[in-house]
Design a protein around this motif. Sequence first.
Motif, PDB file in Angstrom:
ATOM      1  N   ALA A  55       9.765   1.820 -15.342  1.00 23.40           N
ATOM      2  CA  ALA A  55      10.313   1.628 -16.689  1.00 23.40           C
ATOM      3  C   ALA A  55      11.078   2.870 -17.136  1.00 23.40           C
ATOM      4  O   ALA A  55      12.170   2.773 -17.728  1.00 23.40           O
ATOM      5  CB  ALA A  55       9.192   1.306 -17.673  1.00 23.40           C
TER       6      ALA A  55
ATOM      7  N   LYS B  13       7.161 -10.779 -22.899  1.00 20.33           N
ATOM      8  CA  LYS B  13       7.195 -10.706 -21.438  1.00 20.33           C
ATOM      9  C   LYS B  13       7.714 -12.030 -20.877  1.00 20.33           C
ATOM     10  O   LYS B  13       7.284 -13.110 -21.290  1.00 20.33           O
ATOM     11  CB  LYS B  13       5.807 -10.407 -20.884  1.00 20.33           C
ATOM     12  N   SER B  14       8.616 -11.935 -19.908  1.00 16.87           N
ATOM     13  CA  SER B  14       9.199 -13.136 -19.318  1.00 16.87           C
ATOM     14  C   SER B  14       8.359 -13.629 -18.148  1.00 16.87           C
ATOM     15  O   SER B  14       7.446 -12.955 -17.678  1.00 16.87           O
ATOM     16  CB  SER B  14      10.623 -12.846 -18.834  1.00 16.87           C
TER      17      SER B  14
ATOM     18  N   TYR C  26      13.632  -2.333 -13.145  1.00 20.72           N
ATOM     19  CA  TYR C  26      13.091  -3.613 -13.606  1.00 20.72           C
ATOM     20  C   TYR C  26      11.878  -3.929 -12.744  1.00 20.72           C
ATOM     21  O   TYR C  26      11.932  -3.790 -11.510  1.00 20.72           O
ATOM     22  CB  TYR C  26      14.125  -4.733 -13.464  1.00 20.72           C
TER      23      TYR C  26
ATOM     24  N   ASP D 113       8.184  -5.871 -16.986  1.00 24.46           N
ATOM     25  CA  ASP D 113       9.171  -6.742 -17.622  1.00 24.46           C
ATOM     26  C   ASP D 113       8.778  -8.209 -17.613  1.00 24.46           C
ATOM     27  O   ASP D 113       9.133  -8.952 -18.527  1.00 24.46           O
ATOM     28  CB  ASP D 113      10.535  -6.576 -16.937  1.00 24.46           C
ATOM     29  N   GLY D 114       8.086  -8.647 -16.568  1.00 27.73           N
ATOM     30  CA  GLY D 114       7.740 -10.057 -16.493  1.00 27.73           C
ATOM     31  C   GLY D 114       6.624 -10.312 -15.502  1.00 27.73           C
ATOM     32  O   GLY D 114       6.182  -9.408 -14.786  1.00 27.73           O
TER      33      GLY D 114
ATOM     34  N   LYS E 144      14.652 -10.446 -17.093  1.00 27.04           N
ATOM     35  CA  LYS E 144      13.808  -9.639 -17.973  1.00 27.04           C
ATOM     36  C   LYS E 144      13.686 -10.273 -19.357  1.00 27.04           C
ATOM     37  O   LYS E 144      12.592 -10.337 -19.927  1.00 27.04           O
ATOM     38  CB  LYS E 144      14.386  -8.229 -18.106  1.00 27.04           C
ATOM     39  N   ASN E 145      14.795 -10.753 -19.897  1.00 27.50           N
ATOM     40  CA  ASN E 145      14.783 -11.330 -21.240  1.00 27.50           C
ATOM     41  C   ASN E 145      14.179 -12.724 -21.271  1.00 27.50           C
ATOM     42  O   ASN E 145      13.860 -13.239 -22.346  1.00 27.50           O
ATOM     43  CB  ASN E 145      16.205 -11.371 -21.800  1.00 27.50           C
TER      44      ASN E 145
ATOM     45  N   LYS F 245      18.883  -8.646 -16.212  1.00 24.14           N
ATOM     46  CA  LYS F 245      18.672  -8.708 -17.660  1.00 24.14           C
ATOM     47  C   LYS F 245      18.249 -10.112 -18.090  1.00 24.14           C
ATOM     48  O   LYS F 245      17.379 -10.276 -18.955  1.00 24.14           O
ATOM     49  CB  LYS F 245      19.940  -8.285 -18.401  1.00 24.14           C
TER      50      LYS F 245
ATOM     51  N   GLU G  81       4.154  -1.727 -19.458  1.00 27.36           N
ATOM     52  CA  GLU G  81       5.602  -1.502 -19.414  1.00 27.36           C
ATOM     53  C   GLU G  81       6.323  -2.413 -18.420  1.00 27.36           C
ATOM     54  O   GLU G  81       7.503  -2.198 -18.133  1.00 27.36           O
ATOM     55  CB  GLU G  81       5.904  -0.035 -19.076  1.00 27.36           C
TER      56      GLU G  81
END
Length: 336
Positions: free
Chosen positions: A91, A178-179, A96, A125-126, A234-235, A231, A123
């Motif tokens: 992070a 979190k994805s 990622y 992302d998914g 992650k999103n 991205k 920390e």
Amino acid sequence: HIHTGYSFDASGKVDDIIESAKQCKLDFITINDHFSLDAKKEISKKQYNGIYVLAGYETNDAQKNNHYLIFNTNRVLPTSLSAQEYVKIVAGDNGYGFIAHPIEKRRTKKIRAYEWDAWDAIEFDGIEIWNFLSEWTDSLILPFNFIFKILFPNSAIKKPYKEILKKWDEFNLKGFKKSAIGSSDAHGKTYKLGPLSITFLPHKKLLKAIQTHIWLRQELNNNNYYIQILKALKNGNSFIVNVNRGYPNNFYCYIYSENTKNFALPGEEISLSEKKLYLSVQLPQDCLIKIIFNGKVVHSELTTEISFPITKPGFYRIEVYKGHYGWIYSNPMYVN
């Protein structure tokens, strides 16, 4: 989440795997070899037409637990680090990271499980909520059903574990956003006996099963696709689907405002102040649709289309089932 011959437990040349992916009509793949960025180095020297290839690597701790998919980095971290340490480092380096196969349920003691227990490392992302190889391995009852599962591997794939979905919802309920991703975890290990060879669970077969599909508001840029796709993952601008149960043609889910005509796709936000909000789901055929609000089922219906009124802030996601089998799982849409 694909392995090549650069992994100690996998087989297959990078070019051959990419060709298999193209034959499966995939738009992008990710390669995550164990403790190796050799695939990334090889890919950087070539140009691939018709498919985007993202390479990172997969790490774990000294106990071989806490597997983590890492992208956007040029260094391989040592195995002496704890999960808390490598999650924080990734992070901090603008990398990622996605938790891999966090919960496994082995039915045979002859094969160990590789699970995630570092839930205080926030920390990331998914979370990989659905992993083909993990669920397939969990289905084995050695030696009784091994041949059957090799010949009919898709018979093992039912749906994501409820414990993983619950953990994922818990993080989003706390506001961490979190994805989720879904993966093949294809290894395609080949064994040779003299002139004969056999490949267990070949890449091409697994690539036509659990997939992550992304939705983008802008077309991919050939010069920046790597970060664009990461991205989106992650999103959570995406959904997970088992295409063995059917390809998700004409599937849509979003929250829209009849008042402003704005809409939020998975991974996006929309405000109650825009008024007259509805969660819309469209499918190509009748399926059981479950609407999840803040981790709990608030609506369930067998249909092809839903327009569900939204009156409370929180996160909304959908699950789609064909009979007892999971088919589609969307990432959350956020209402503030």
